[in-house]
Design a protein around this motif. Structure first.
Motif, short mmCIF file in Angstrom:
data_model
loop_
_atom_site.label_atom_id
_atom_site.label_comp_id
_atom_site.label_asym_id
_atom_site.label_seq_id
_atom_site.Cartn_x
_atom_site.Cartn_y
_atom_site.Cartn_z
N PHE A 173 0.59 3.73 -1.63
CA PHE A 173 0.43 3.27 -3.00
C PHE A 173 0.59 4.43 -3.98
O PHE A 173 0.24 5.57 -3.66
CB PHE A 173 -0.96 2.67 -3.22
N LYS A 174 1.09 4.14 -5.15
CA LYS A 174 0.94 5.10 -6.24
C LYS A 174 -0.53 5.16 -6.60
O LYS A 174 -1.23 4.14 -6.55
CB LYS A 174 1.77 4.66 -7.46
N ARG A 175 -1.00 6.35 -6.97
CA ARG A 175 -2.43 6.48 -7.30
C ARG A 175 -2.83 5.53 -8.42
O ARG A 175 -3.91 4.94 -8.40
CB ARG A 175 -2.74 7.93 -7.68
N SER A 176 -1.96 5.40 -9.42
CA SER A 176 -2.29 4.53 -10.56
C SER A 176 -2.44 3.08 -10.10
O SER A 176 -3.33 2.36 -10.56
CB SER A 176 -1.22 4.64 -11.64
N ASP A 177 -1.57 2.62 -9.18
CA ASP A 177 -1.68 1.25 -8.66
C ASP A 177 -2.92 1.10 -7.79
O ASP A 177 -3.63 0.09 -7.87
CB ASP A 177 -0.44 0.90 -7.84
N LEU A 178 -3.17 2.12 -6.96
CA LEU A 178 -4.32 2.07 -6.07
C LEU A 178 -5.62 1.94 -6.85
O LEU A 178 -6.50 1.13 -6.52
CB LEU A 178 -4.35 3.32 -5.19
N ARG A 179 -5.74 2.70 -7.92
CA ARG A 179 -6.99 2.71 -8.68
C ARG A 179 -7.17 1.45 -9.51
O ARG A 179 -8.27 1.16 -9.97
CB ARG A 179 -7.06 3.98 -9.53
N ASN A 180 -6.08 0.70 -9.70
CA ASN A 180 -6.22 -0.61 -10.34
C ASN A 180 -6.92 -1.61 -9.43
O ASN A 180 -7.42 -2.63 -9.89
CB ASN A 180 -4.84 -1.15 -10.73
N ILE A 181 -6.92 -1.30 -8.13
CA ILE A 181 -7.58 -2.18 -7.17
C ILE A 181 -9.09 -2.04 -7.25
O ILE A 181 -9.84 -2.97 -6.99
CB ILE A 181 -7.08 -1.87 -5.74
N PHE A 182 -9.54 -0.83 -7.66
CA PHE A 182 -10.97 -0.51 -7.61
C PHE A 182 -11.61 -0.57 -9.00
O PHE A 182 -10.98 -0.31 -10.02
CB PHE A 182 -11.18 0.90 -7.05
N GLY A 183 -12.90 -0.88 -8.97
CA GLY A 183 -13.74 -0.74 -10.15
C GLY A 183 -14.95 0.10 -9.76
O GLY A 183 -15.38 0.06 -8.60
N MET A 184 -15.45 0.89 -10.70
CA MET A 184 -16.57 1.78 -10.37
C MET A 184 -17.69 1.63 -11.38
O MET A 184 -17.45 1.55 -12.59
CB MET A 184 -16.12 3.25 -10.34
N LYS B 48 3.22 9.81 -5.76
CA LYS B 48 4.36 9.20 -5.08
C LYS B 48 3.94 7.88 -4.45
O LYS B 48 2.77 7.55 -4.36
CB LYS B 48 4.91 10.15 -4.02
N GLY B 49 4.93 7.16 -3.96
CA GLY B 49 4.63 5.91 -3.29
C GLY B 49 5.17 4.72 -4.07
O GLY B 49 5.61 4.84 -5.22
N THR B 50 5.10 3.59 -3.45
CA THR B 50 5.57 2.36 -4.08
C THR B 50 4.38 1.39 -4.13
O THR B 50 3.23 1.80 -3.99
CB THR B 50 6.72 1.75 -3.26
N LEU B 51 4.67 0.15 -4.31
CA LEU B 51 3.63 -0.88 -4.27
C LEU B 51 3.96 -1.79 -3.09
O LEU B 51 4.74 -2.74 -3.23
CB LEU B 51 3.59 -1.65 -5.58
#
Length: 605
Positions: free
Chosen positions: A432-443, A351-354
């Motif tokens: 944030f939506k999880r998919s959007d949040l994880r676009n912020i990170f690199g691992m 859930k969540g928005t951007l």
């Protein structure tokens, strides 16, 4: 190779409640999506069975015609009417051909339904895997999940294909044969029908005792698959430590459990056929004796006796088939229960928005009074507070079990904090939506992951729409382009399934190039320079420096000598930050960090 896993506890397979009726209802609703096909299957199955049932009665008419003609010939009053017999037999042949055609249509349509069902199930399982939280994968072995996708789905497909039409056919056959026997002689029909309660009691007894073994058979099969997957995945370690005998012994234990469950289930179900044959033969003998007596009294003709005996012998066959179908249904329900159990696992909410466009994210991160535990009764992160400015290089250090990796999992929302909050540019990550949040990170992790495919495909995994030039540029930035050029076929070289046709250091450089291509706002790096040669370590360190330029970076540090130039070092102990500062300040404090740092050099000496 240890099977015990840290993190949330997994469910024990044998403790899972067995819900035969509930699972059957779910399966019926699921297959109900193919109503038109099922109606066609049941209609042609009934028609095929009716045509087949009519055969013995018509054959009895031919027998009677032959018997009457033979008697007439013996007494000199006439002869055998072969034309009439031929017409009866041709009509019977036509019925059997129609029955065979309908059986073919039934099998063709049902195969399509069962294949479509399993196709849909595998698709839903595949989609489900993407939605499952990290908690599920921490709690369940890969072998268990693979067993559901392969063994359980295959069992369901095979049983569904065989049992559905067989169930209809057997029921219609029993009812139809009983009606046909009643048209010949009601007394003999009732006598034959006494077989039903005896057979039903036996079937119920077998089902009651064999269901639990079918359930265990599927569960132990998953356990065996898990053992095999584990042994194959770690075969180098097994050989290096001469642990073959130990693992073989463990496998034998699991395989023995599977053997015992499989043997008991098959033995109990296997009893049905011989006992049903015995009941049928006993009934056949009784009907032959009573029928002969009725025939001598003129209560039944020879042709009808022949038909009735054939019906009575066929009467137990569908009952035995029903028993076998019950067997398959038990196996099918055991598999379906595990499949639906998997599909009903709690999904990761997205859930969540951007709240802010991704290209506007700067990378300011704040942890405020964060508390977390994998279980409610055990808190791992107790009261974590930290502020990270955009572009800073942050090192997280501490002994094993301090909570370093857990903090990263919380930051990526692999798990949700129980109390407190984590902010990115002032926005709670839960917004944030999880998919959007994880676009912020690199691992970039210590355990590299590459898949079976070309080098180009592996690098492009960081940005699926990247051009070849962009991929090559990222490789150059990661100092891996020259190495790739030396490979056979260069960027088109295929990495094998185990990705062991490149070295560990080279794999690490490829994962860094993949992360550079993704161009994330925030980088998370697990110590990536351990267990490589000095030259490769220098290359990896250079590549990591390029990767961290202008980005907020979190480094989980195992070797403290590699994070001396970090802007901020968070020293963790038992879930809390006990010290904060840069390397020089922390050494001057002569506290826990200094103790950790000095101990590493003492160990080397």
């Amino acid at each position: 190779m240890a099977k015990k896993r840290m993190g949330p506890p997994g469910r024990m397979p044998l403790e899972k409640p067995k819900d035969f009726k509930g699972t059957l209802k779910k399966l019926i609703r699921y297959v109900g999506n193919y109503k038109i096909g099922l109606i066609i299957v049941f209609a042609v199955a009934i028609a095929s069975t009716i045509f087949s049932i009519a055969g013995p009665k018509i054959l009895g008419n031919a027998t009677q015609e032959l018997y009457t003609g033979l008697i007439a010939k013996i007494t000199g009053t006439g002869g055998i009417n072969f034309d009439a017999i031929a017409k009866i037999l041709l009509f019977l042949l036509g019925l059997y051909i129609l029955s065979a055609i309908f059986s073919y249509i039934e099998a063709w349509v049902m195969s399509g339904i069962s294949q479509n069902t399993t196709y849909r199930l595998r698709k839903e399982i595949s989609e489900k895997i993407k939605k499952l939280p990290m908690r599920y994968f921490d709690a369940n072995t890969t072998g268990e999940t693979l067993s559901i996708i392969t063994n359980d789905v295959d069992t369901l497909q095979q049983s569904l294909n065989d049992s559905a039409t067989q169930l209809v056919t057997s029921i219609v056959t029993v009812i139809g044969i009983f009606i046909m026997m009643c048209t010949i002689n009601i007394s003999l029909a009732i006598l034959t029908a006494l077989v039903l309660p005896i057979a039903s009691l036996f079937v119920m007894f077998v089902m009651k005792h064999s269901q639990k073994y079918f359930q265990r058979q599927q569960e132990y099969l998953a356990s065996v698959d898990g053992d095999i997957e584990e042994m194959l995945g770690g075969h180098n370690v097994v050989k290096a430590f001469n642990a073959e005998e130990k693992l073989i012994g463990e496998f034998k234990k699991e395989n023995t459990k599977l053997y015992e469950a499989g043997w008991k289930s098959q033995f109990l179900s296997g009893l049905m056929h011989p006992i049903m044959n015995f009941i049928g033969n006993l009934n056949y003998a009784i009907i032959a004796i009573v029928g002969a007596y009725y025939c001598s009294k003129g209560k039944i003709t020879v042709g009808n006796i022949q038909s009735f005996i054939q019906y009575s012998k066929n009467f137990t066959q569908p009952i035995a088939q029903l028993a076998q179908v019950m067997n398959q249904i038990q196996s099918m329900i055991a598999a379906a229960e595990r499949i639906f159990g998997f599909l009903e696992e709690t999904e990761e909410e997205d859930k969540g928005t951007l709240p802010v466009p991704l290209d506007k994210i700067k990378g300011n991160i704040e942890f405020k009074n964060v508390k977390f535990g994998y279980t409610k009764d055990k808190t791992i992160i107790k009261n974590f507070n930290a502020k990270v400015k955009s572009g800073q290089k942050i090192a997280i250090v501490g002994p094993t079990g301090a909570g370093k990796t857990t903090m990263i999992k919380l930051l990526m929302r692999f798990y949700t904090v129980q109390d407190g909050e984590i902010l990115i540019d002032g926005h709670n990550i839960n917004e944030f939506k999880r998919s959007d949040l994880r676009n912020i990170f690199g691992m970039v992790l210590q355990d590299t992951w590459l898949f079976n495919g070309t080098v180009m495909e592996n690098l492009r995994y960081g940005k699926l729409d990247a051009t070849d030039d962009e991929v090559i540029e990222s490789a150059k930035t990661a100092h891996v382009h020259h190495f790739i050029q030396t490979l056979p076929d260069a960027y088109n070289m295929v990495l094998n399934e185990e990705t062991n046709n490149v070295s560990g250091g080279q794999k690490q450089l490829l994962t860094i190039a993949r992360a550079i291509l993704a161009d994330p706002k925030v980088m998370i790096l697990d110590e990536a320079t351990s267990n490589v040669d000095t030259r490769t370590e220098i290359l990896i360190q250079k590549a990591m420096d390029e990767l961290m330029k202008g980005r907020t970076s979190f480094i989980i540090a195992h070797r403290l000598s590699t994070i001396k130039n970090a802007d901020l070092i968070l020293v963790m102990k038992e879930g809390d930050i006990v010290e904060v500062g840069n390397h020089d300040d922390l050494i001057k404090q002569n506290g826990f960090y200094a103790e950790l740092y000095n101990s590493q050099f003492e160990e080397v000496e």
